[in-house]
Design a protein around this motif. Structure first.
Motif, PDB file in Angstrom:
ATOM      1  N   ILE A 217      -9.343  15.012  10.856  1.00  0.00           N
ATOM      2  CA  ILE A 217      -9.502  13.625  11.299  1.00  0.00           C
ATOM      3  C   ILE A 217      -8.263  12.838  10.894  1.00  0.00           C
ATOM      4  N   VAL A 218      -7.718  12.061  11.817  1.00  0.00           N
ATOM      5  CA  VAL A 218      -6.593  11.178  11.520  1.00  0.00           C
ATOM      6  C   VAL A 218      -7.095   9.740  11.500  1.00  0.00           C
ATOM      7  N   VAL A 219      -6.939   9.076  10.362  1.00  0.00           N
ATOM      8  CA  VAL A 219      -7.298   7.663  10.236  1.00  0.00           C
ATOM      9  C   VAL A 219      -6.020   6.847  10.400  1.00  0.00           C
ATOM     10  N   VAL A 220      -5.965   6.031  11.430  1.00  0.00           N
ATOM     11  CA  VAL A 220      -4.772   5.227  11.703  1.00  0.00           C
ATOM     12  C   VAL A 220      -4.864   3.910  10.926  1.00  0.00           C
ATOM     13  N   ALA A 221      -3.849   3.629  10.132  1.00  0.00           N
ATOM     14  CA  ALA A 221      -3.826   2.405   9.324  1.00  0.00           C
ATOM     15  C   ALA A 221      -2.565   1.610   9.632  1.00  0.00           C
ATOM     16  N   THR A 222      -2.696   0.297   9.663  1.00  0.00           N
ATOM     17  CA  THR A 222      -1.528  -0.568   9.820  1.00  0.00           C
ATOM     18  C   THR A 222      -1.441  -1.496   8.616  1.00  0.00           C
ATOM     19  N   ILE A 223      -0.233  -1.799   8.232  1.00  0.00           N
ATOM     20  CA  ILE A 223      -0.011  -2.711   7.113  1.00  0.00           C
ATOM     21  C   ILE A 223      -0.535  -4.101   7.450  1.00  0.00           C
ATOM     22  N   ARG A 224      -0.404  -4.492   8.704  1.00  0.00           N
ATOM     23  CA  ARG A 224      -0.917  -5.800   9.136  1.00  0.00           C
ATOM     24  C   ARG A 224      -2.423  -5.897   8.907  1.00  0.00           C
ATOM     25  N   ALA A 225      -3.157  -4.855   9.283  1.00  0.00           N
ATOM     26  CA  ALA A 225      -4.610  -4.878   9.124  1.00  0.00           C
ATOM     27  C   ALA A 225      -5.005  -4.908   7.654  1.00  0.00           C
ATOM     28  N   LEU A 226      -4.294  -4.129   6.830  1.00  0.00           N
ATOM     29  CA  LEU A 226      -4.608  -4.095   5.408  1.00  0.00           C
ATOM     30  C   LEU A 226      -4.322  -5.446   4.746  1.00  0.00           C
ATOM     31  N   LYS A 227      -3.241  -6.096   5.150  1.00  0.00           N
ATOM     32  CA  LYS A 227      -2.948  -7.423   4.613  1.00  0.00           C
ATOM     33  C   LYS A 227      -3.994  -8.429   5.078  1.00  0.00           C
ATOM     34  N   ASN A 228      -4.460  -8.272   6.298  1.00  0.00           N
ATOM     35  CA  ASN A 228      -5.513  -9.148   6.814  1.00  0.00           C
ATOM     36  C   ASN A 228      -6.784  -9.009   5.972  1.00  0.00           C
TER      37      ASN A 228
ATOM     38  N   SER B 108       7.341  -5.776  11.972  1.00  0.00           N
ATOM     39  CA  SER B 108       7.337  -6.773  10.897  1.00  0.00           C
ATOM     40  C   SER B 108       7.092  -6.162   9.521  1.00  0.00           C
ATOM     41  N   ASP B 109       6.708  -4.874   9.460  1.00  0.00           N
ATOM     42  CA  ASP B 109       6.478  -4.227   8.159  1.00  0.00           C
ATOM     43  C   ASP B 109       7.787  -4.156   7.383  1.00  0.00           C
ATOM     44  N   THR B 110       7.737  -4.525   6.111  1.00  0.00           N
ATOM     45  CA  THR B 110       8.949  -4.474   5.294  1.00  0.00           C
ATOM     46  C   THR B 110       9.044  -3.128   4.563  1.00  0.00           C
ATOM     47  N   PRO B 111      10.246  -2.714   4.178  1.00  0.00           N
ATOM     48  CA  PRO B 111      10.406  -1.456   3.425  1.00  0.00           C
ATOM     49  C   PRO B 111       9.553  -1.430   2.155  1.00  0.00           C
ATOM     50  N   ASN B 112       9.450  -2.570   1.457  1.00  0.00           N
ATOM     51  CA  ASN B 112       8.635  -2.630   0.238  1.00  0.00           C
ATOM     52  C   ASN B 112       7.160  -2.362   0.544  1.00  0.00           C
ATOM     53  N   GLU B 113       6.672  -2.934   1.641  1.00  0.00           N
ATOM     54  CA  GLU B 113       5.277  -2.749   2.016  1.00  0.00           C
ATOM     55  C   GLU B 113       5.009  -1.288   2.393  1.00  0.00           C
ATOM     56  N   ILE B 114       5.928  -0.711   3.143  1.00  0.00           N
ATOM     57  CA  ILE B 114       5.773   0.687   3.560  1.00  0.00           C
ATOM     58  C   ILE B 114       5.741   1.609   2.352  1.00  0.00           C
ATOM     59  N   GLU B 115       6.670   1.395   1.418  1.00  0.00           N
ATOM     60  CA  GLU B 115       6.723   2.236   0.220  1.00  0.00           C
ATOM     61  C   GLU B 115       5.493   2.029  -0.665  1.00  0.00           C
ATOM     62  N   THR B 116       4.974   0.803  -0.699  1.00  0.00           N
ATOM     63  CA  THR B 116       3.765   0.526  -1.492  1.00  0.00           C
ATOM     64  C   THR B 116       2.573   1.295  -0.941  1.00  0.00           C
ATOM     65  N   LEU B 117       2.425   1.327   0.370  1.00  0.00           N
ATOM     66  CA  LEU B 117       1.323   2.064   0.985  1.00  0.00           C
ATOM     67  C   LEU B 117       1.494   3.569   0.792  1.00  0.00           C
ATOM     68  N   LYS B 118       2.712   4.055   0.946  1.00  0.00           N
ATOM     69  CA  LYS B 118       2.962   5.486   0.729  1.00  0.00           C
ATOM     70  C   LYS B 118       2.632   5.882  -0.710  1.00  0.00           C
TER      71      LYS B 118
ATOM     72  N   LEU C 164       0.571 -12.619   8.541  1.00  0.00           N
ATOM     73  CA  LEU C 164       0.644 -11.160   8.595  1.00  0.00           C
ATOM     74  C   LEU C 164       2.061 -10.648   8.828  1.00  0.00           C
ATOM     75  N   VAL C 165       2.974 -11.518   9.224  1.00  0.00           N
ATOM     76  CA  VAL C 165       4.361 -11.118   9.463  1.00  0.00           C
ATOM     77  C   VAL C 165       5.172 -11.193   8.173  1.00  0.00           C
ATOM     78  N   LYS C 166       4.797 -12.105   7.290  1.00  0.00           N
ATOM     79  CA  LYS C 166       5.522 -12.300   6.034  1.00  0.00           C
ATOM     80  C   LYS C 166       5.129 -11.224   5.021  1.00  0.00           C
ATOM     81  N   GLU C 167       6.106 -10.733   4.241  1.00  0.00           N
ATOM     82  CA  GLU C 167       5.811  -9.728   3.220  1.00  0.00           C
ATOM     83  C   GLU C 167       4.801 -10.274   2.209  1.00  0.00           C
TER      84      GLU C 167
END
Length: 282
Positions: A58-69, A114-124, A76-79
């Motif tokens: 199963i693949v669960v698709v996640a977006t940083i925008r949704a998680l911030k929401n 709009s995802d920032t490198p910091n946000e991407i690395e935080t989720l990873k 949702l555009v601002k880090e």
């Protein structure tokens, strides 16, 4: 996937379509609409039983925008690292729900510009801390090249996993209320289920007619794990409100209508086709 939508129906394509694909390809990817609490639950608990299907992963698709929401971010555009971290609780419920079906799960981090490198690395980093297999996917911006990492991760999981049987949320011989309550408590994480007088009368009538062995296909908002679209993240001890239960005898579906959900999909006042015809002001 051509509908109908998983907030008001089963949210996946036909058994015939999936079985045709399985007969023609080595790997088949099929979508279950909206969040895993809706499309995936119905795909696994209904379609897989009807079609005798046993997915490998199963693949669960996640977006940083949704998680911030879900974490309460106002923009949702601002880090916003703290809002993102708060939203991880919601993603964890979705992942753990899918793992409870006895299947391997991969998180696809679906990139927005709009995802920032910091946000991407935080989720990873969170995925690594929780030992969740994940892959960064950038298909919207880079097309097929942006999806290679996800494809390789899924293949790696498949190659290293053993075949397992699905662990369904409910048994077909459960009572109507038991089926509804197992979905509500195990998938939506509800504390209780409340039935209207009409729903109580309908359950009694359906039981008299021998519809206890029908599938349960709950209609619920996709914006929350609860039936209240305003309750974000992971609402605690919430109540699922069943207003009525529609009957689809041909499909063998009992469709509990919860909260304020409308069973007719909303459409915009101006159809998208109108905008497609606009070019250079014409």
């Amino acid at each position: 996937h051509g509908g109908p939508f998983a907030n008001i129906a089963h949210g996946c394509n036909s058994v015939i379509a999936t079985k045709t694909a399985l007969s023609l390809a080595d790997y088949v990817v099929t979508e279950a609409g909206f969040g895993s609490d809706l499309g995936a639950e119905k795909f696994l608990d209904i379609k897989c039983r009807v079609g005798d299907l046993n997915p490998d992963a199963i693949v669960v698709v996640a977006t940083i925008r949704a998680l911030k929401n879900h974490g309460g971010a106002e923009d949702l555009v601002k880090e916003d690292i703290e809002a993102l971290k708060r939203g991880f609780s919601n993603l964890k419920v979705h992942v753990e729900n899918m793992k409870n079906f006895n299947k391997d799960v991969v998180i696809a981090i679906n990139h927005f510009e709009s995802d920032t490198p910091n946000e991407i690395e935080t989720l990873k980093a969170w995925c690594k801390e929780n030992s969740y297999p994940f892959a960064f996917t950038d298909g919207f911006i880079k097309g097929q090249e942006g999806c290679i990492e996800l494809a390789r991760k899924v293949l790696s999981v498949l190659e290293n996993s053993k075949e397992t049987k699905l662990n369904f949320t409910y048994n077909m011989n459960d009572s109507i209320k038991t089926k509804i309550e197992k979905i509500a408590k195990n998938i939506y994480r509800a504390g209780s289920v409340e039935y209207s007088e009409l729903a109580e009368e309908q359950i009694k009538e359906y039981e008299k007619r021998g519809y206890n062995d029908f599938y349960v296909c709950i209609a619920k908002t996709p914006q929350s794990l609860s039936d209240n679209a305003k309750l974000m993240n992971v609402p605690e001890n919430h109540t699922l409100h069943v207003k009525r239960i529609n009957l689809s005898t041909g499909a063998r579906f009992l469709v509990p209508i919860t909260g304020s959900i409308l069973t007719m999909p909303g459409l915009p006042k101006v159809p998208a086709a109108v905008k497609m015809e606009e070019s250079d002001g014409d």
